[in-house]
Design an enzyme around this catalytic site. Structure first.
Site, PDB file in Angstrom:
ATOM      1  N   GLU A   1      -2.552  10.196   2.805  1.00 20.47           N
ATOM      2  CA  GLU A   1      -1.281  10.869   3.074  1.00 20.47           C
ATOM      3  C   GLU A   1      -0.597  11.287   1.776  1.00 20.47           C
ATOM      4  O   GLU A   1       0.160  12.235   1.729  1.00 20.47           O
ATOM      5  CB  GLU A   1      -0.331   9.947   3.848  1.00 20.47           C
ATOM      6  CG  GLU A   1      -0.830   9.504   5.205  1.00 20.47           C
ATOM      7  CD  GLU A   1      -1.853   8.372   5.141  1.00 20.47           C
ATOM      8  OE1 GLU A   1      -1.821   7.549   4.204  1.00 20.47           O
ATOM      9  OE2 GLU A   1      -2.721   8.336   6.029  1.00 20.47           O
TER      10      GLU A   1
ATOM     11  N   ARG B   1      -9.762  -7.271   0.961  1.00 24.43           N
ATOM     12  CA  ARG B   1      -9.642  -8.205   2.091  1.00 24.43           C
ATOM     13  C   ARG B   1     -10.835  -8.114   3.030  1.00 24.43           C
ATOM     14  O   ARG B   1     -11.170  -9.090   3.707  1.00 24.43           O
ATOM     15  CB  ARG B   1      -8.313  -8.007   2.818  1.00 24.43           C
ATOM     16  CG  ARG B   1      -7.126  -8.506   1.985  1.00 24.43           C
ATOM     17  CD  ARG B   1      -5.809  -8.356   2.703  1.00 24.43           C
ATOM     18  NE  ARG B   1      -5.482  -7.000   3.025  1.00 24.43           N
ATOM     19  CZ  ARG B   1      -4.747  -6.181   2.284  1.00 24.43           C
ATOM     20  NH1 ARG B   1      -4.229  -6.612   1.151  1.00 24.43           N
ATOM     21  NH2 ARG B   1      -4.499  -4.948   2.658  1.00 24.43           N
TER      22      ARG B   1
END
Length: 175
Positions: free
Chosen positions: A99, A62
């Protein structure tokens, strides 16, 4: 007039995507609305002009959608930063922690001239991990990164704290 357009009205919220508990802010509806998309590019260009970039670097995928038309508006070049194995030729990569594991981004080794002012562009600032890794990689290849820019910032995730460069965003969401 594009100055009067409320860009948030053109961002679709999708609950539980890509997994339960996540509220996804989708720019597809912004891209589909010609006047809102034009306003987005105009506003981003106005924000980035003072940084005097030589080139914009867009993060897959994007970020490409933003960086390419912004480069045209600013009269700069545009380079791609992609996931590992997606760019032809010799590349330089940077692996960084997420994460839930690691990821790797790459840039072609000759994409940036040493000392070039490179503004980093993506659609969204969340935790800041990918943007921080991209800044590191751009500096590794000799770029000077005066700023990063995104359309959306999820302020509650405090991603800008992970970045050592100023971050410009058009829209902020607090949850």
């Amino acid at each position: 007039m594009t100055k009067d357009i409320d860009l948030k009205k053109h961002i679709r919220s999708i609950p539980d995507f890509p997994k339960p508990g996540i509220l996804f802010y989708d720019i597809s509806t912004l891209l589909a609305h010609a006047k809102a998309w034009h306003a987005t590019i105009e506003r981003m260009a106005d924000v980035l002009r003072p940084y005097k970039p030589d080139v914009l670097a867009g993060i897959e995928s994007r970020g490409f959608l933003l960086a390419a038309p912004l480069a045209l508006a600013l009269g700069t070049g545009f380079v791609m930063m992609r996931k590992q194995g997606k760019l032809p030729g010799t590349t330089i990569r940077h692996t960084y922690a997420l994460e839930y594991g690691t990821d790797t981004i790459e840039i072609q080794n000759d994409a940036i001239k040493k000392g070039a002012r490179v503004v980093l562009v993506d659609d969204l600032l969340a935790t800041g991990g990918t943007l921080a890794a991209a800044v590191t990689l751009l500096e590794q290849v000799g770029g000077v990164v005066p700023a990063a820019a995104c359309v959306i910032e999820l302020t509650f995730l405090e991603g800008r704290k992970r970045l050592k460069v100023p971050v410009e965003t058009l829209l902020k969401y607090d949850s």
